[in-house]
Design a protein around this motif. Structure first.
Motif, PDB file in Angstrom:
ATOM      1  N   PRO A  14      31.663  46.589  69.777  1.00 63.71           N
ATOM      2  CA  PRO A  14      32.686  46.946  68.517  1.00 63.71           C
ATOM      3  C   PRO A  14      32.448  48.689  68.609  1.00 63.71           C
ATOM      4  O   PRO A  14      31.548  49.166  68.410  1.00 63.71           O
ATOM      5  CB  PRO A  14      31.821  46.154  67.472  1.00 63.71           C
ATOM      6  CG  PRO A  14      31.099  45.186  68.141  1.00 63.71           C
ATOM      7  CD  PRO A  14      30.770  45.793  69.450  1.00 63.71           C
ATOM      8  N   LYS A  15      33.806  48.891  68.190  1.00 63.30           N
ATOM      9  CA  LYS A  15      33.916  50.313  67.976  1.00 63.30           C
ATOM     10  C   LYS A  15      33.010  50.992  66.978  1.00 63.30           C
ATOM     11  O   LYS A  15      32.815  52.039  66.938  1.00 63.30           O
ATOM     12  CB  LYS A  15      35.530  50.598  67.501  1.00 63.30           C
ATOM     13  CG  LYS A  15      35.813  52.165  67.477  1.00 63.30           C
ATOM     14  CD  LYS A  15      37.246  52.453  67.431  1.00 63.30           C
ATOM     15  CE  LYS A  15      37.378  54.072  67.385  1.00 63.30           C
ATOM     16  NZ  LYS A  15      38.902  54.224  66.818  1.00 63.30           N
ATOM     17  N   ASN A  25      33.553  59.222  69.622  1.00 62.95           N
ATOM     18  CA  ASN A  25      33.731  57.965  69.363  1.00 62.95           C
ATOM     19  C   ASN A  25      35.068  57.461  69.924  1.00 62.95           C
ATOM     20  O   ASN A  25      35.239  56.283  70.587  1.00 62.95           O
ATOM     21  CB  ASN A  25      33.827  57.771  67.655  1.00 62.95           C
ATOM     22  CG  ASN A  25      33.633  56.523  67.376  1.00 62.95           C
ATOM     23  OD1 ASN A  25      33.509  55.547  68.071  1.00 62.95           O
ATOM     24  ND2 ASN A  25      33.803  56.245  65.854  1.00 62.95           N
ATOM     25  N   ASN A  26      35.869  58.341  69.880  1.00 55.99           N
ATOM     26  CA  ASN A  26      37.374  58.032  70.501  1.00 55.99           C
ATOM     27  C   ASN A  26      37.326  58.049  72.095  1.00 55.99           C
ATOM     28  O   ASN A  26      38.081  57.356  72.579  1.00 55.99           O
ATOM     29  CB  ASN A  26      38.204  59.194  69.949  1.00 55.99           C
ATOM     30  CG  ASN A  26      38.603  59.103  68.413  1.00 55.99           C
ATOM     31  OD1 ASN A  26      38.527  57.813  67.811  1.00 55.99           O
ATOM     32  ND2 ASN A  26      38.928  60.133  67.705  1.00 55.99           N
ATOM     33  N   ASN A  40      26.453  37.473  71.888  1.00 54.32           N
ATOM     34  CA  ASN A  40      27.578  36.478  72.333  1.00 54.32           C
ATOM     35  C   ASN A  40      26.987  35.111  72.752  1.00 54.32           C
ATOM     36  O   ASN A  40      27.856  34.243  72.223  1.00 54.32           O
ATOM     37  CB  ASN A  40      28.516  37.126  73.425  1.00 54.32           C
ATOM     38  CG  ASN A  40      29.417  38.176  72.843  1.00 54.32           C
ATOM     39  OD1 ASN A  40      29.616  38.521  71.780  1.00 54.32           O
ATOM     40  ND2 ASN A  40      29.690  39.167  73.792  1.00 54.32           N
ATOM     41  N   GLY A  78      34.023  50.860  75.674  1.00 57.09           N
ATOM     42  CA  GLY A  78      33.333  49.812  74.829  1.00 57.09           C
ATOM     43  C   GLY A  78      34.061  48.652  74.611  1.00 57.09           C
ATOM     44  O   GLY A  78      33.526  47.636  74.654  1.00 57.09           O
ATOM     45  N   ASN A  79      35.426  48.630  74.773  1.00 56.21           N
ATOM     46  CA  ASN A  79      36.204  47.591  74.771  1.00 56.21           C
ATOM     47  C   ASN A  79      36.055  46.642  75.878  1.00 56.21           C
ATOM     48  O   ASN A  79      36.101  45.452  75.745  1.00 56.21           O
ATOM     49  CB  ASN A  79      37.778  47.980  74.425  1.00 56.21           C
ATOM     50  CG  ASN A  79      38.202  48.342  73.048  1.00 56.21           C
ATOM     51  OD1 ASN A  79      37.230  48.006  71.985  1.00 56.21           O
ATOM     52  ND2 ASN A  79      39.051  48.924  72.903  1.00 56.21           N
ATOM     53  N   LEU A  80      35.889  47.370  77.081  1.00 52.09           N
ATOM     54  CA  LEU A  80      35.650  46.685  78.267  1.00 52.09           C
ATOM     55  C   LEU A  80      34.269  45.836  78.202  1.00 52.09           C
ATOM     56  O   LEU A  80      34.426  44.696  78.772  1.00 52.09           O
ATOM     57  CB  LEU A  80      35.637  47.722  79.545  1.00 52.09           C
ATOM     58  CG  LEU A  80      36.909  48.455  79.618  1.00 52.09           C
ATOM     59  CD1 LEU A  80      36.692  49.403  80.935  1.00 52.09           C
ATOM     60  CD2 LEU A  80      38.159  47.307  80.276  1.00 52.09           C
ATOM     61  N   ALA A  83      35.519  54.479  72.964  1.00 53.32           N
ATOM     62  CA  ALA A  83      36.085  53.373  72.418  1.00 53.32           C
ATOM     63  C   ALA A  83      36.623  52.481  73.583  1.00 53.32           C
ATOM     64  O   ALA A  83      36.496  51.184  73.593  1.00 53.32           O
ATOM     65  CB  ALA A  83      36.982  53.674  71.293  1.00 53.32           C
ATOM     66  N   PRO A  84      37.479  53.238  74.453  1.00 55.30           N
ATOM     67  CA  PRO A  84      37.974  52.273  75.372  1.00 55.30           C
ATOM     68  C   PRO A  84      36.990  51.598  76.450  1.00 55.30           C
ATOM     69  O   PRO A  84      37.185  50.458  76.815  1.00 55.30           O
ATOM     70  CB  PRO A  84      38.855  53.229  76.454  1.00 55.30           C
ATOM     71  CG  PRO A  84      39.354  54.279  75.652  1.00 55.30           C
ATOM     72  CD  PRO A  84      37.864  54.562  74.430  1.00 55.30           C
ATOM     73  N   THR A 109      28.812  42.071  64.687  1.00 59.33           N
ATOM     74  CA  THR A 109      28.319  43.885  64.761  1.00 59.33           C
ATOM     75  C   THR A 109      27.078  43.886  64.530  1.00 59.33           C
ATOM     76  O   THR A 109      26.133  44.793  64.777  1.00 59.33           O
ATOM     77  CB  THR A 109      29.553  44.407  63.924  1.00 59.33           C
ATOM     78  OG1 THR A 109      30.662  43.955  64.357  1.00 59.33           O
ATOM     79  CG2 THR A 109      28.906  45.833  63.887  1.00 59.33           C
ATOM     80  N   GLY A 116      32.952  44.643  75.435  1.00 60.64           N
ATOM     81  CA  GLY A 116      32.929  43.920  74.211  1.00 60.64           C
ATOM     82  C   GLY A 116      32.170  44.518  72.966  1.00 60.64           C
ATOM     83  O   GLY A 116      31.757  43.662  72.128  1.00 60.64           O
TER      84      GLY A 116
END
Length: 174
Positions: A83-84, A70-71, A170, A77-79, A74-75, A117, A81
């Motif tokens: 959600p973590k 998950n950690n 979105n 995933g942010n790129l 996460a970066p 989400t 869009g």
């Protein structure tokens, strides 16, 4: 009337098949028994593959690898869009359908079905596959040991489905 029909559709189809077979002079019962024997043999052939998959999923859960992945993810995933909170669903879904349903249920309880989400999670659940489980069962049933490009094609299809789920949700939320 519709409720009654929907509950009895399977028995109706079953009876239609039996009736049709009897009118055609076929040995319906003997064929059913042969099919049941074949089904049992298939079950015995794929059992070791299923057991290995179940054990692998349990090891993954018990070793707490979910938090680590998950950690790490996460970066990325942010790129796109993502959600973590959906990353555990994306990790479990290719491995276990029942595990994914549990994670999905937690997401819906926490965020609700009408949130961004919740909607992305719903689309992901409907558009992705339990890749490793499916490959294990189907290729194991026919005793194929080299899956060639199947795994990479399935992973690419799931990644596309995830990106499209984010994109479509979105668009509809704007």
């Amino acid at each position: 009337m519709f409720n009654y029909l929907s509950k009895s559709i399977i028995p109706i189809i079953f009876l239609l098949i039996i009736t049709y077979g009897m009118f055609k002079g076929r040995k319906v019962y003997e064929w059913f028994i042969e099919g049941a024997k074949d089904g049992l043999q298939v079950t015995l052939r794929i059992f070791p593959y299923l057991l290995a998959m179940i054990i692998a999923v349990q090891i993954f859960k018990e070793a707490k690898l979910m938090d680590l992945l998950n950690n790490l993810i996460a970066p990325i995933g942010n790129l796109i869009g993502l959600p973590k909170d959906l990353i555990p669903l994306l990790i479990i879904k290719p491995l276990s359908g029942s595990g994914a349903i549990g994670v999905f249920t937690d997401i819906i309880k926490s965020f609700g079905p009408d949130t961004r989400t919740g909607l992305i999670a719903s689309v992901v659940m409907g558009s992705t596959e339990t890749i490793f489980y499916t490959i294990t069962v189907y290729f194991g049933a026919i005793k194929v040991k080299k899956i060639r490009h199947t795994l990479w094609a399935a992973i690419l299809a799931d990644m596309t489905a995830i990106i499209m789920a984010i994109f479509v949700v979105n668009i509809f939320l704007c």
